[in-house]
Design a protein around this motif. Structure first.
Motif, PDB file in Angstrom:
ATOM      1  N   LEU A  93     -10.115  -5.988   1.077  1.00  0.00           N
ATOM      2  CA  LEU A  93      -9.043  -6.688   1.781  1.00  0.00           C
ATOM      3  C   LEU A  93      -9.196  -8.200   1.591  1.00  0.00           C
ATOM      4  O   LEU A  93      -8.207  -8.909   1.389  1.00  0.00           O
ATOM      5  CB  LEU A  93      -9.052  -6.319   3.265  1.00  0.00           C
ATOM      6  N   ALA A  97      -6.375 -10.521  -0.158  1.00  0.00           N
ATOM      7  CA  ALA A  97      -5.795 -11.660   0.566  1.00  0.00           C
ATOM      8  C   ALA A  97      -6.009 -12.972  -0.191  1.00  0.00           C
ATOM      9  O   ALA A  97      -5.209 -13.895  -0.067  1.00  0.00           O
ATOM     10  CB  ALA A  97      -6.389 -11.748   1.964  1.00  0.00           C
ATOM     11  N   TRP A 146      -5.221   4.314   4.221  1.00  0.00           N
ATOM     12  CA  TRP A 146      -4.875   2.888   4.288  1.00  0.00           C
ATOM     13  C   TRP A 146      -5.357   2.167   3.033  1.00  0.00           C
ATOM     14  O   TRP A 146      -4.615   1.416   2.405  1.00  0.00           O
ATOM     15  CB  TRP A 146      -5.480   2.257   5.547  1.00  0.00           C
ATOM     16  N   GLU A 149      -3.452   3.245  -0.190  1.00  0.00           N
ATOM     17  CA  GLU A 149      -2.072   2.741  -0.149  1.00  0.00           C
ATOM     18  C   GLU A 149      -2.052   1.236  -0.409  1.00  0.00           C
ATOM     19  O   GLU A 149      -1.232   0.741  -1.186  1.00  0.00           O
ATOM     20  CB  GLU A 149      -1.447   3.070   1.216  1.00  0.00           C
ATOM     21  N   LEU A 150      -2.964   0.485   0.225  1.00  0.00           N
ATOM     22  CA  LEU A 150      -3.005  -0.961   0.016  1.00  0.00           C
ATOM     23  C   LEU A 150      -3.395  -1.286  -1.425  1.00  0.00           C
ATOM     24  O   LEU A 150      -2.812  -2.183  -2.039  1.00  0.00           O
ATOM     25  CB  LEU A 150      -3.960  -1.633   0.996  1.00  0.00           C
ATOM     26  N   ARG A 153      -0.384  -0.857  -3.519  1.00  0.00           N
ATOM     27  CA  ARG A 153       0.626  -1.872  -3.203  1.00  0.00           C
ATOM     28  C   ARG A 153       0.264  -3.234  -3.786  1.00  0.00           C
ATOM     29  O   ARG A 153       1.117  -3.926  -4.317  1.00  0.00           O
ATOM     30  CB  ARG A 153       0.803  -1.953  -1.697  1.00  0.00           C
ATOM     31  N   VAL A 154      -1.007  -3.638  -3.709  1.00  0.00           N
ATOM     32  CA  VAL A 154      -1.371  -4.969  -4.224  1.00  0.00           C
ATOM     33  C   VAL A 154      -1.276  -5.027  -5.741  1.00  0.00           C
ATOM     34  O   VAL A 154      -1.082  -6.099  -6.301  1.00  0.00           O
ATOM     35  CB  VAL A 154      -2.759  -5.460  -3.753  1.00  0.00           C
ATOM     36  N   VAL A 162      -0.939 -10.686   0.331  1.00  0.00           N
ATOM     37  CA  VAL A 162      -1.505  -9.904   1.424  1.00  0.00           C
ATOM     38  C   VAL A 162      -1.916 -10.841   2.560  1.00  0.00           C
ATOM     39  O   VAL A 162      -2.623 -11.821   2.329  1.00  0.00           O
ATOM     40  CB  VAL A 162      -2.723  -9.089   0.927  1.00  0.00           C
ATOM     41  N   ASP A 163      -1.478 -10.539   3.754  1.00  0.00           N
ATOM     42  CA  ASP A 163      -1.895 -11.250   4.959  1.00  0.00           C
ATOM     43  C   ASP A 163      -3.011 -10.408   5.581  1.00  0.00           C
ATOM     44  O   ASP A 163      -2.764  -9.287   6.049  1.00  0.00           O
ATOM     45  CB  ASP A 163      -0.716 -11.391   5.912  1.00  0.00           C
ATOM     46  N   ALA A 166      -2.397  -9.149   9.182  1.00  0.00           N
ATOM     47  CA  ALA A 166      -1.300  -8.179   9.264  1.00  0.00           C
ATOM     48  C   ALA A 166      -1.683  -6.842   8.635  1.00  0.00           C
ATOM     49  O   ALA A 166      -1.189  -5.796   9.051  1.00  0.00           O
ATOM     50  CB  ALA A 166      -0.043  -8.729   8.595  1.00  0.00           C
ATOM     51  N   GLU A 167      -2.554  -6.865   7.642  1.00  0.00           N
ATOM     52  CA  GLU A 167      -2.970  -5.650   6.937  1.00  0.00           C
ATOM     53  C   GLU A 167      -4.230  -5.023   7.506  1.00  0.00           C
ATOM     54  O   GLU A 167      -4.705  -4.017   7.009  1.00  0.00           O
ATOM     55  CB  GLU A 167      -3.209  -5.947   5.459  1.00  0.00           C
ATOM     56  N   PRO A 169      -6.860  -2.827   9.049  1.00  0.00           N
ATOM     57  CA  PRO A 169      -6.810  -1.408   9.416  1.00  0.00           C
ATOM     58  C   PRO A 169      -7.328  -1.204  10.841  1.00  0.00           C
ATOM     59  O   PRO A 169      -8.034  -2.042  11.386  1.00  0.00           O
ATOM     60  CB  PRO A 169      -7.774  -0.767   8.412  1.00  0.00           C
TER      61      PRO A 169
END
Length: 176
Positions: A93, A97, A146, A149-150, A153-154, A162-163, A166-167, A169
């Motif tokens: 993450l 970000a 999670w 999926e992330l 998406r990235v 990515v924030d 906000a992301e 988990p």
């Protein structure tokens, strides 16, 4: 301070004392930064999850990774992969970000793979077991979903930045 010299701890080991931002990036000496997590703190699993969740919610996944790293290094051998996998999710993450798409996606997938070891027997009902599995109240299936999926998406070329807050988990299966 001479920025070309490496910082050393009291035992002479290399130790980076530069201030860091909320995503763990080093800042120039003298710049105010985010307070660092103390290293080598031994916490109960519940304390580890609670502190890591607080940091994730604050948009500081790099610092959450340090909390998981302490658990990984001090916990029982049977749980080291759990804490290491959680640390990898937090670093994934962090990288996402920071805009490091490749590193972020790779670490998110690596962390998710490490967590699957704690999801159950892997028999015919493995997907149902994974979804329901918890360790120390941590929702293994939800975290794995999670992360995957992330990661996907990235890697999407048109994906927005990515924030980290906000992301963040939810670590606990009960949402706590």
């Amino acid at each position: 301070m001479d920025e070309t010299r490496r910082d050393r701890d009291t035992e002479g080991r290399a130790h980076n004392a530069r201030p860091r931002d909320g995503l763990g990036r080093p800042l120039p000496y003298g710049t105010p930064g985010v307070e660092r997590q103390p290293e080598g703190v031994v916490r109960t699993p519940a304390e580890t999850v609670r502190e890591a969740q607080r940091l994730l919610d604050a948009g500081m996944p790099f610092h959450a990774h340090e909390v998981f790293e302490d658990a990984w290094k001090s916990g029982p051998a049977a749980e080291r992969e759990l804490w290491r996998g959680l640390a990898q999710l937090a670093v994934g993450l962090t990288h996402a970000a920071r805009g490091n798409v490749t590193g972020g996606a790779r670490l998110l997938r690596r962390g998710a793979a490490a967590l699957t070891e704690f999801a159950g027997s892997g028999g015919a009902d493995a997907s149902a077991e994974t979804a329901a599995a918890t360790v120390h109240g941590i929702g293994i299936g939800a975290l794995t979903s999670w992360a995957l999926e992330l990661a996907a998406r990235v890697e999407d070329a048109g994906a927005p930045a990515v924030d980290a807050a906000a992301e963040a988990p939810r670590l606990r299966a009960d949402g706590g």
